[in-house]
Design a protein around this motif. Structure first.
Motif, short mmCIF file in Angstrom:
data_model
loop_
_atom_site.label_atom_id
_atom_site.label_comp_id
_atom_site.label_asym_id
_atom_site.label_seq_id
_atom_site.Cartn_x
_atom_site.Cartn_y
_atom_site.Cartn_z
N ASP A 1 2.28 8.11 12.06
CA ASP A 1 3.05 7.29 11.13
C ASP A 1 4.54 7.55 11.41
N LYS B 1 -3.81 3.07 11.19
CA LYS B 1 -5.24 2.75 11.29
C LYS B 1 -5.74 2.84 12.72
N ALA B 2 -4.83 2.62 13.69
CA ALA B 2 -5.21 2.71 15.10
C ALA B 2 -5.18 4.14 15.61
N CYS C 1 1.31 0.52 8.86
CA CYS C 1 -0.07 0.79 8.43
C CYS C 1 -1.05 0.47 9.56
N ILE C 2 -0.77 -0.58 10.32
CA ILE C 2 -1.64 -0.94 11.45
C ILE C 2 -1.65 0.18 12.48
N THR D 1 0.82 -1.21 0.00
CA THR D 1 0.00 0.00 0.00
C THR D 1 0.85 1.26 0.00
#
Length: 615
Positions: free
Chosen positions: A348, A343-344, A339-340, A323
């Motif tokens: 970054d 999303k949380a 990425c996890i 991604t």
């Protein structure tokens, strides 16, 4: 015009008549750059590529040490003239009384401290292109610095990220080298009398650094802390205190052994802290070993060489996120951890850089790393196999040097081939050294060994032996004539002598082998063959144990000691096995191989030292 000349003379640094270098020349101090409790750092007034460090009140022991340091410089393996691994003192500074009061140090241009790239916020502002791959390259290079110094008997002592500078090529340089612990020519130890909170080994916390010499184990603790902070962005003893009373100081936490990821620790990870699960299993295992087992027994701490090996393997096994191409993570993970985190709702840690990263950056970093480590063969392998390197604008300056290194490896391979074929023919081996004088340069072959010793030493010893062979004395040959005799056929005796095999392969031959993982697409894997005594081996094949596909063919030859054979790292997971090419040759040789796991490539932690496999 003449006014400008007068102004330049008026503002030029004025030599100090009370400060002199080793040659007795007066020194001019430039601008003051930094002042600490023990010394002041100045720009050299006459040389912009040098610094002058003056100690405020040096003790007699420190004066003696300062006078010795320039002559005790460690061997720097770097093959790149633009990079030095150690910013070692190049001269001592003396006062008018002849006492040593400081040192002259080289400048490390275009570099920043480990602090600047380990902190995610600072990294995002100053160097967003420094991604997870880059940090692993930096970590491997730092471990190499420690490994190299420890091999030469030098203890850093005051280990801290501020004393390690990193350039844009991920290359590391150790500074403040006048504080290291060294041993003088007469065996006198000159101590490192300073230390830093949070990086001092637990056995030295609360003690005076003048009590006695520190050992490698104390450096190993500091190295583990620096590497952890570099990769995770936090000090290892960062967390929420769950014990009674006020939270202890960082040094007290270190002495207590309450590392957040230790079972039962009173310090627990705070939300958002990077988990060990985001690291390569081999690297995470070494952190556990350093901060749990190593907290109790200093001898259990991983060596710099173990860190270097594990980090290089982890570097080779990084995948690119499908991604976000600027996200890299270990191939053992099922999903991108960065990425996890996003999303949380967490920041970054590796945001997209403003400019796209050069797709050849990993290759270039690997090549630069090979030069910095003095690994001539790896540098030549990468240069030969990747013509794009010669087209890189920043690397074009290396084209003449790489031609020389290529010639050196070609000559070395010819010498190794001759040594394997006729090891007892000293004359032929010595003649090759005469034909290729570059073989006598030990700085080019620091990573090459034969018969268990550095190949440069073997080349030199054989060349020296050839010189000392006494010439054959002159003899007068007398020629006498003999009467002609008739020749009759000789019949064989009916009683035959005991049969002796003329096949050299019948002799007992025991071969052991190991497999070293390569850096996929960057460095070939290697098959290491070893024999206890010289013998001729039959043709051998290294193949896929499941499919039988040949990976490497080894022709029949004479072996002595250990031999390293490169081969392309296969794609995907594969288990390799070494066997005779012809079944009929099995009776001529015994092959001892490693465990199945140690013969498997393409899985995290495979083909690593035992200590790196402890999860």
């Amino acid at each position: 015009m003449w006014l400008a000349g007068i102004w330049q003379r008026m503002t030029a640094p004025i030599p100090r008549i009370d400060l002199f270098d080793t040659d007795g020349s007066p020194l001019a101090l430039g601008p003051r750059l930094h002042d600490s409790g023990e010394a002041t750092l100045f720009q050299h007034g006459d040389a912009p590529d040098l610094l002058i460090k003056l100690h405020h009140a040096p003790t007699e022991a420190l004066r003696d040490k300062l006078a010795l340091l320039p002559d005790l410089a460690p061997v720097d393996p770097s093959l790149d003239t633009r990079h030095r691994n150690f910013a070692w003192p190049v001269s001592t500074v003396y006062n008018s009384a002849g006492a040593a009061v400081g040192v002259i140090l080289p400048v490390v241009p275009g570099a920043r401290s480990v602090i600047a790239i380990s902190n995610a916020k600072l990294r995002a502002k100053r160097a967003a292109e420094m991604d997870w791959h880059y940090l692993h390259a930096v970590a491997a290079n730092i471990a190499f610095l420690f490994e190299r110094l420890h091999d030469q008997g030098i203890i850093i002592g005051d280990v801290k990220p501020e004393n390690i500078l990193i350039d844009d090529r991920a290359l590391a340089t150790l500074i403040d080298c006048d504080s290291v612990q060294i041993v003088g020519p007469d065996g006198t130890p000159y101590l490192c009398t300073v230390g830093s909170e949070g990086f001092t080994a637990p056995e030295w916390i609360g003690r005076r650094f003048t009590e006695g010499p520190r050992d490698i184990a104390s450096d190993r603790f500091g190295l583990a802390v620096v590497l952890y902070q570099l990769l995770t962005g936090a000090h290892p003893w960062t967390g929420e205190w769950m014990g009674s009373g006020e939270p202890p100081s960082r040094d007290q936490l270190i002495r207590s052994g309450d590392w957040p990821f230790k079972p039962g620790a009173r310090l627990r990870p705070v939300p958002g802290m990077l988990s060990l699960d985001a690291l390569a299993p081999g690297v995470a295992s070494l952190f556990r070993q350093a901060f749990i087992a190593g907290a109790k027994d200093p001898n259990d701490r991983p060596s710099a060489a173990e860190w270097h090996g594990a980090l290089c393997t982890a570097l080779a096994e990084l995948d690119v996120c499908e991604t976000h191409s600027h996200h890299h993570y270990d191939e053992s993970l099922s999903a991108c951890p960065w990425c996890i985190r996003v999303k949380a709702g967490l920041p970054d840690l590796f945001p997209k850089p403003d400019t796209p990263r050069d797709p050849f950056a990993p290759l270039i970093l690997a090549f630069e790393r090979a030069l910095a480590r003095g690994d001539t063969r790896m540098a030549v392998d990468l240069w030969r196999g990747n013509p794009v390197l010669a087209r890189c604008e920043d690397l074009k300056r290396l084209i003449p040097q790489m031609r020389q290194l290529d010639a050196a490896i070609t000559a070395l391979d010819q010498w190794i081939e001759a040594y394997a074929r006729v090891p007892q023919d000293i004359g032929e081996l010595a003649s090759l050294v005469e034909d290729f004088p570059i073989l006598s340069d030990p700085s080019l072959f620091g990573h090459e060994e034969i018969d268990g010793q550095p190949i440069a030493e073997t080349v030199k010893s054989i060349a020296d032996a050839a010189v000392t062979i006494p010439p054959t004395p002159y003899q007068t040959i007398e020629i006498t004539t003999q009467p002609a005799q008739s020749v009759t056929a000789i019949r064989p005796s009916p009683v035959a002598a005991p049969a002796q095999s003329l096949d050299p392969l019948i002799n007992d031959c025991v071969v052991s082998y190991t497999i070293e993982n390569g850096w996929r697409g960057l460095r070939p894997a290697r098959l290491i063959l070893a024999v206890e005594k010289s013998c001729v081996i039959p043709s051998l094949t290294l193949s896929d144990e499941e499919t039988g596909d040949c990976v490497l063919h080894i022709p029949a030859q004479r072996l002595r000691g250990a031999t390293s054979l490169p081969f392309d790292t296969p794609d995907g997971r594969i288990t390799l096995i070494l066997h005779t090419t012809q079944d009929s040759d099995k009776r001529h040789i015994k092959i001892n191989g490693p465990s199945r796991r140690a013969r498997t490539l393409g899985i995290t932690g495979a083909v690593l030292p035992l200590s790196t496999q402890m999860a």
